[in-house]
Scaffold this motif. Structure first.
Motif, PDB file in Angstrom:
ATOM      1  N   ALA A  18       0.830  -1.211   0.000  1.00  0.00           N
ATOM      2  CA  ALA A  18       0.000   0.000   0.000  1.00  0.00           C
ATOM      3  C   ALA A  18       0.864   1.260   0.000  1.00  0.00           C
ATOM      4  O   ALA A  18       0.562   2.227  -0.704  1.00  0.00           O
ATOM      5  CB  ALA A  18      -0.929  -0.004   1.206  1.00  0.00           C
ATOM      6  N   LEU A  19       1.939   1.244   0.787  1.00  0.00           N
ATOM      7  CA  LEU A  19       2.850   2.400   0.812  1.00  0.00           C
ATOM      8  C   LEU A  19       3.497   2.614  -0.557  1.00  0.00           C
ATOM      9  O   LEU A  19       3.562   3.748  -1.056  1.00  0.00           O
ATOM     10  CB  LEU A  19       3.931   2.208   1.870  1.00  0.00           C
ATOM     11  CG  LEU A  19       3.494   2.377   3.319  1.00  0.00           C
ATOM     12  CD1 LEU A  19       4.578   1.854   4.264  1.00  0.00           C
ATOM     13  CD2 LEU A  19       3.192   3.834   3.614  1.00  0.00           C
ATOM     14  N   LEU A  20       3.971   1.548  -1.156  1.00  0.00           N
ATOM     15  CA  LEU A  20       4.607   1.662  -2.471  1.00  0.00           C
ATOM     16  C   LEU A  20       3.607   2.105  -3.533  1.00  0.00           C
ATOM     17  O   LEU A  20       3.920   2.955  -4.376  1.00  0.00           O
ATOM     18  CB  LEU A  20       5.278   0.338  -2.851  1.00  0.00           C
ATOM     19  CG  LEU A  20       6.468  -0.075  -1.982  1.00  0.00           C
ATOM     20  CD1 LEU A  20       6.926  -1.481  -2.350  1.00  0.00           C
ATOM     21  CD2 LEU A  20       7.613   0.913  -2.080  1.00  0.00           C
ATOM     22  N   HIS A  26       6.298   1.141  -8.558  1.00  0.00           N
ATOM     23  CA  HIS A  26       5.886  -0.182  -9.016  1.00  0.00           C
ATOM     24  C   HIS A  26       6.735  -1.248  -8.331  1.00  0.00           C
ATOM     25  O   HIS A  26       7.948  -1.081  -8.173  1.00  0.00           O
ATOM     26  CB  HIS A  26       6.015  -0.284 -10.528  1.00  0.00           C
ATOM     27  CG  HIS A  26       5.168   0.709 -11.237  1.00  0.00           C
ATOM     28  ND1 HIS A  26       3.800   0.608 -11.300  1.00  0.00           N
ATOM     29  CD2 HIS A  26       5.480   1.847 -11.871  1.00  0.00           C
ATOM     30  CE1 HIS A  26       3.319   1.636 -11.965  1.00  0.00           C
ATOM     31  NE2 HIS A  26       4.323   2.416 -12.323  1.00  0.00           N
ATOM     32  N   HIS A  27       6.075  -2.309  -7.914  1.00  0.00           N
ATOM     33  CA  HIS A  27       6.782  -3.375  -7.200  1.00  0.00           C
ATOM     34  C   HIS A  27       6.239  -4.727  -7.620  1.00  0.00           C
ATOM     35  O   HIS A  27       5.182  -4.827  -8.240  1.00  0.00           O
ATOM     36  CB  HIS A  27       6.648  -3.185  -5.692  1.00  0.00           C
ATOM     37  CG  HIS A  27       5.230  -3.223  -5.209  1.00  0.00           C
ATOM     38  ND1 HIS A  27       4.388  -2.151  -5.334  1.00  0.00           N
ATOM     39  CD2 HIS A  27       4.513  -4.194  -4.630  1.00  0.00           C
ATOM     40  CE1 HIS A  27       3.209  -2.469  -4.843  1.00  0.00           C
ATOM     41  NE2 HIS A  27       3.265  -3.711  -4.415  1.00  0.00           N
ATOM     42  N   LEU A  28       6.978  -5.747  -7.261  1.00  0.00           N
ATOM     43  CA  LEU A  28       6.615  -7.116  -7.596  1.00  0.00           C
ATOM     44  C   LEU A  28       6.692  -7.944  -6.327  1.00  0.00           C
ATOM     45  O   LEU A  28       7.669  -7.849  -5.578  1.00  0.00           O
ATOM     46  CB  LEU A  28       7.598  -7.649  -8.640  1.00  0.00           C
ATOM     47  CG  LEU A  28       7.387  -9.050  -9.181  1.00  0.00           C
ATOM     48  CD1 LEU A  28       6.050  -9.147  -9.912  1.00  0.00           C
ATOM     49  CD2 LEU A  28       8.514  -9.399 -10.141  1.00  0.00           C
ATOM     50  N   LEU A  29       5.658  -8.718  -6.068  1.00  0.00           N
ATOM     51  CA  LEU A  29       5.633  -9.611  -4.915  1.00  0.00           C
ATOM     52  C   LEU A  29       5.851 -11.030  -5.415  1.00  0.00           C
ATOM     53  O   LEU A  29       5.056 -11.555  -6.195  1.00  0.00           O
ATOM     54  CB  LEU A  29       4.295  -9.499  -4.181  1.00  0.00           C
ATOM     55  CG  LEU A  29       4.082 -10.430  -2.994  1.00  0.00           C
ATOM     56  CD1 LEU A  29       5.121 -10.157  -1.906  1.00  0.00           C
ATOM     57  CD2 LEU A  29       2.684 -10.264  -2.437  1.00  0.00           C
ATOM     58  N   LEU A  30       6.941 -11.626  -4.965  1.00  0.00           N
ATOM     59  CA  LEU A  30       7.268 -12.994  -5.368  1.00  0.00           C
ATOM     60  C   LEU A  30       6.986 -13.976  -4.248  1.00  0.00           C
ATOM     61  O   LEU A  30       7.029 -13.611  -3.071  1.00  0.00           O
ATOM     62  CB  LEU A  30       8.739 -13.091  -5.757  1.00  0.00           C
ATOM     63  CG  LEU A  30       9.186 -12.249  -6.943  1.00  0.00           C
ATOM     64  CD1 LEU A  30      10.667 -12.477  -7.211  1.00  0.00           C
ATOM     65  CD2 LEU A  30       8.376 -12.549  -8.179  1.00  0.00           C
ATOM     66  N   ASP A  31       6.698 -15.190  -4.616  1.00  0.00           N
ATOM     67  CA  ASP A  31       6.495 -16.315  -3.699  1.00  0.00           C
ATOM     68  C   ASP A  31       5.164 -16.256  -2.954  1.00  0.00           C
ATOM     69  O   ASP A  31       4.972 -16.994  -1.991  1.00  0.00           O
ATOM     70  CB  ASP A  31       7.647 -16.451  -2.691  1.00  0.00           C
ATOM     71  CG  ASP A  31       8.993 -16.582  -3.370  1.00  0.00           C
ATOM     72  OD1 ASP A  31       9.051 -17.242  -4.423  1.00  0.00           O
ATOM     73  OD2 ASP A  31       9.976 -16.022  -2.856  1.00  0.00           O
ATOM     74  N   ALA A  58      12.160   3.900  -2.624  1.00  0.00           N
ATOM     75  CA  ALA A  58      11.396   2.908  -1.861  1.00  0.00           C
ATOM     76  C   ALA A  58      11.986   2.724  -0.466  1.00  0.00           C
ATOM     77  O   ALA A  58      11.245   2.681   0.528  1.00  0.00           O
ATOM     78  CB  ALA A  58      11.367   1.575  -2.611  1.00  0.00           C
ATOM     79  N   ARG A  59      13.306   2.641  -0.382  1.00  0.00           N
ATOM     80  CA  ARG A  59      13.963   2.472   0.918  1.00  0.00           C
ATOM     81  C   ARG A  59      13.711   3.694   1.804  1.00  0.00           C
ATOM     82  O   ARG A  59      13.452   3.557   2.991  1.00  0.00           O
ATOM     83  CB  ARG A  59      15.457   2.211   0.745  1.00  0.00           C
ATOM     84  CG  ARG A  59      15.749   0.840   0.135  1.00  0.00           C
ATOM     85  CD  ARG A  59      17.236   0.603  -0.020  1.00  0.00           C
ATOM     86  NE  ARG A  59      17.894   0.488   1.261  1.00  0.00           N
ATOM     87  CZ  ARG A  59      17.953  -0.614   1.995  1.00  0.00           C
ATOM     88  NH1 ARG A  59      17.400  -1.725   1.554  1.00  0.00           N
ATOM     89  NH2 ARG A  59      18.573  -0.619   3.153  1.00  0.00           N
TER      90      ARG A  59
END
Length: 76
Positions: A18-20, A26-31, A58-59
């Motif tokens: 939600a923060l990103l 843009h982000h990717l969630l793996l696994d 992002a950091r």
């Protein structure tokens, strides 16, 4: 893409997403679908990746949100 966080905490994954999203990073969630293989035990951590150009932003965003302790070390 570079991994910025790895966690088993799905609430944290949702909050970071939600923060990103709110910062238009843009982000990717793996696994996230590995629970099928592990039996929904939450053993396999989910990884959050952002584009190389967005890592610094992002950091900084996640550090400002008080999540610096959850971030992967630089260079990992």
């Amino acid at each position: 893409m570079r991994e910025i966080m790895r966690t088993n905490d799905m609430v944290l994954v949702s909050a970071v997403g939600a923060l990103l999203d709110g910062a238009n990073i843009h982000h990717l969630l793996l696994d996230q679908n590995m629970s099928v293989l592990e039996g929904s035990l939450g053993i396999i951590p989910r990884r959050i990746l952002v584009h190389e150009d967005d890592v610094r932003q992002a950091r900084a965003l996640l550090t400002e949100a008080g999540l610096a302790h959850e971030l992967r070390a630089e260079g990992e």
